[in-house]
Design an enzyme around this catalytic site. Structure first.
Site, mmCIF file in Angstrom:
data_model
loop_
_atom_site.group_PDB
_atom_site.id
_atom_site.type_symbol
_atom_site.label_atom_id
_atom_site.label_comp_id
_atom_site.label_asym_id
_atom_site.label_seq_id
_atom_site.Cartn_x
_atom_site.Cartn_y
_atom_site.Cartn_z
ATOM 1 N N GLU A 1 1.195 1.534 7.053
ATOM 2 C CA GLU A 1 1.277 1.362 5.601
ATOM 3 C C GLU A 1 0.420 2.462 4.992
ATOM 4 O OE1 GLU A 1 0.415 -0.016 1.513
ATOM 5 O OE2 GLU A 1 -1.087 -0.406 3.027
ATOM 6 N N ASP B 1 -2.193 -2.437 7.612
ATOM 7 C CA ASP B 1 -2.384 -2.358 6.168
ATOM 8 C C ASP B 1 -3.441 -1.311 5.817
ATOM 9 O OD1 ASP B 1 -2.113 -3.614 3.445
ATOM 10 O OD2 ASP B 1 -4.237 -3.996 3.783
HETATM 11 C C1 GLC Z 1 -2.022 -2.651 0.914
HETATM 12 C C2 GLC Z 1 -1.207 -3.820 0.416
HETATM 13 C C3 GLC Z 1 -1.647 -4.180 -0.959
HETATM 14 C C4 GLC Z 1 -3.109 -4.519 -0.938
HETATM 15 C C5 GLC Z 1 -3.929 -3.401 -0.297
HETATM 16 C C6 GLC Z 1 -5.313 -3.851 0.025
HETATM 17 O O1 GLC Z 1 -1.812 -1.521 0.182
HETATM 18 O O2 GLC Z 1 0.154 -3.490 0.445
HETATM 19 O O3 GLC Z 1 -0.912 -5.235 -1.494
HETATM 20 O O4 GLC Z 1 -3.566 -4.723 -2.249
HETATM 21 O O5 GLC Z 1 -3.363 -2.999 0.934
HETATM 22 O O6 GLC Z 1 -5.294 -4.745 1.104
#
Ligand code: GLC
Length: 646
Positions: free
Chosen positions: A323, A281
């Site tokens: 991500e 993430d």
């Molecule tokens: C990523 C997740 C998102 C979250 C962010 C902070 O982008 O997809 O939902 O708010 O990380 O953890």
């Protein structure tokens, strides 16, 4: 040859049946294959002169976690290595869901396995399920623990038994590893708040505003509406702490090797529980440096490669999804470059594809889509994409300005138009979306809303307009039919398969009201599901349409990521045309009409590519062979064709 390829060679003959006899010297062999790179990466981040003891700890962590990995998972690692790049197969069809909102808890999710099977889903991304603060917690992305299952979802045992059930059914499980930050209730944060200097160094904490102010000069804001700035004052600690996302999400300080080592343990623990894909993430944010935007820095890449190479020693069957919702040329860097090529993440979100699809919905034109995808820097051939239309987050308009200008549009005005189109500021637009994180200083904003509502279904139902309803259904199937034919793993957002609309209930919940992304995190509508087979309506139309497309995808060898893709200029800007595996007899030509009027394509193009013979073409989707009567083939609004090579 990258490390993954070396590991495959070490694993033995492809396809040979792994046996427990093969487990013997595995660890030593794998460690030897990765040792030099791990060592170089580690000491490049944590200089050798001061950190040899930490490097010793790293090696012990790897050995201990290999020891703890179950024989079943070790055999699965070997099997996967024998299967080549298993994640590039065309047989995967994914779904992303919040366990609590989908069905309640982990045990109930086990009962839903037949639902996934019926739809053809065999890859699941479960949103965070570990302990989190009781108040606002960013949908679980503020973590209180990396391993303890939140009691609301079940127990550790429930989770282990779920992963075993997934394995038995051949379902691939993806879970998040929230690698950039913890919640402010995480044990390290609690220690830091209590004044423990050791743990204050686990985060970026500062006694005054001097360094934070320097950072701020070049740091953008992720959540400008709810969490402006990147630092939060913690009165208990008497210090400022870096909080790039929400004020209650504390950024981890990876310049401290103790943080890396502890997080490595968390990663390996997660892998040893039977997770197949780990979603890193917010990984673009892992390294911070004054004077930069602290995103995509070279040190962040080295850190991720270090995580990856360590994971590979313990669990080479487990892979990583990046991500990174950043510019396309930055995204592909997360696959690894140069000596790290293929040594970082195996999968990344194809964010530009998603954003361009929505651009095409609003403009009814496809040139930006075609050009952006055509210009995508090549990825290593061992990596793949996650293709998606909606996820739990917003739709960012991260197009390349130069591509927008090249189409004769002013980038600022164009983005403004897209926000207006999707967020109910244009009378004529069928979309019912909401703005997310509008920044009045920059004029930037993002879009949120469910696929169905953004594509006009909600408004059509309100207006009880049958023709608009079927138009929205066609568009939903068209978008999904596009990503199901694209190279990579298609990911359906739970609820989309039955056309779920925006959920406005978040507006009544204090800890959610400020975050409009909750509009697209609905409670699954099982009542509608129970009527799918008996009622003919928009939900059943979407569900059965998708089910059919998924099954069709799995039958087409030409749709695996290992097969080629070519984008074609159909001479008609409303049509998106691409071809998979065109060089072989398995070729498929995909045509989609984004316009609200019928559009035509020259049949000579179809003929030249090999999809028309004696005036006939075959559409895989309806299984029909049709004759063309003119030199033009007409494609109706929202229609999608998958033509078979003939
Ligand atoms: C990523 C997740 C998102 C979250 C962010 C902070 O982008 O997809 O939902 O708010 O990380 O953890």
């Amino acid at each position: 040859m990258n490390q993954a390829a070396i590991h495959k060679t070490l694993a033995g003959k492809p396809g040979s049946k792994p046996t427990s006899g093969k487990l013997g010297l595995l660890f030593e062999k794998r460690r030897a294959a990765n040792f030099t790179l791990i060592q170089d990466l580690f000491f490049s981040l944590y200089p050798e002169a001061r950190h040899t003891a930490s490097f010793e700890s790293l090696q012990k962590i790897l050995a201990d976690h290999f020891q703890n990995r179950s024989a079943e998972l070790k055999l699965q690692d070997l099997k996967r290595q024998g299967e080549g790049n298993w994640y590039q197969s065309g047989a995967w069809a994914g779904m992303q869901l919040y366990v609590d909102r989908f069905c309640g808890d982990l045990n109930k999710l086990k009962d839903k396995l037949p639902y996934f099977e019926a739809l053809g889903i065999n890859f699941l991304h479960l949103m965070p399920i570990t302990k989190r603060p009781a108040g606002p917690n960013d949908g679980g992305y503020a973590v209180n623990s990396y391993s303890e299952i939140d009691p609301a979802y079940g127990t550790d045992q429930d989770f282990i038994s779920l992963t075993a059930a997934f394995r038995e059914k051949g379902i691939c499980l993806m879970l998040d590893f929230v690698v950039n930050h913890t919640s402010d209730e995480f044990p390290w944060a609690l220690e830091a708040k209590a004044g423990n200097p050791k743990y204050q160094e686990y985060y970026y904490t500062f006694p005054d505003r001097n360094l934070p102010d320097l950072f701020e000069q070049s740091l953008p804001e992720v959540f400008p509406e709810t969490s402006p700035g990147n630092f939060t004052y913690c009165p208990q600690m008497g210090r400022w702490v870096m909080t790039v996302f929400n004020t209650y999400q504390w950024d981890l300080n990876y310049t401290n090797p103790a943080v890396f080592l502890s997080m490595l343990e968390n990663l390996l623990d997660l892998s040893n529980k039977g997770v197949d894909v780990i979603r890193f993430d917010a990984l673009a944010f892992l390294w911070k440096k004054i004077g930069t935007n602290s995103q995509n820095l070279p040190e962040a890449h080295r850190l991720i490669a270090l995580f990856r190479l360590c994971l590979q020693v313990v669990a080479p069957g487990v892979i990583i999804l990046a991500e990174a919702i950043v510019a396309p040329e930055e995204i592909v860097r997360y696959f690894g470059q140069d000596i790290l090529k293929g040594n970082e993440c195996e999968i990344a979100y194809n964010a530009i594809f998603m954003a361009c699809l929505w651009n095409s919905v609003a403009t009814k034109k496809t040139r930006l889509l075609r050009q952006s995808l055509g210009n995508l820097p090549p990825k290593p051939d061992t990596c793949t994409w996650i293709n998606y239309i909606r996820c739990h987050d917003d739709i960012g308009l991260g197009f390349d300005d130069s591509h927008i200008s090249a189409l004769g549009w002013d980038p600022h005005t164009h983005r403004r138009f897209l926000l207006d189109y999707f967020c109910q500021r244009l009378e004529w637009s069928p979309a019912k979306g909401a703005v997310f994180m509008y920044n009045p200083f920059t004029g930037d904003g993002r879009i949120t809303g469910s696929t169905a509502s953004l594509l006009g279904l909600e408004r059509a139902i309100e207006e009880k307009d049958a023709s608009k309803i079927s138009k929205a259904v066609r568009k939903i199937l068209m978008l999904y039919g596009i990503i199901l034919a694209a190279p990579g793993i298609p990911l359906i957002y739970a609820g989309d398969e039955i056309g779920m609309l925006n959920d406005y209930s978040y507006m009544n919940e204090a800890d959610k009201v400020m975050d409009s992304r909750w509009i697209n995190r609905p409670i699954h509508d099982w009542r509608t599901v129970s009527r799918l087979s008996s009622e003919k309506n928009h939900a059943s139309g979407i569900y059965y349409g998708l089910q059919h497309l998924i099954a069709l995808r799995k039958q087409q060898p030409g749709l695996a990521d290992t097969r080629s893709i070519r984008y074609h200029d159909a001479g008609n800007d409303h049509l998106f045309v691409f071809e998979r595996d065109g060089e072989s007899d398995n070729g498929i030509l995909i045509l989609a009409n984004f316009d609200d009027s019928p559009q035509v394509v020259r049949t000579s193009l179809l003929g030249a590519l090999g999809y028309l013979r004696e005036g006939q073409f075959q559409n895989l989707i309806d299984g029909k062979t049709k004759k063309v009567r003119s030199g033009l083939l007409e494609i109706s609004p929202g229609e999608l064709l998958w033509l078979r090579k003939c």
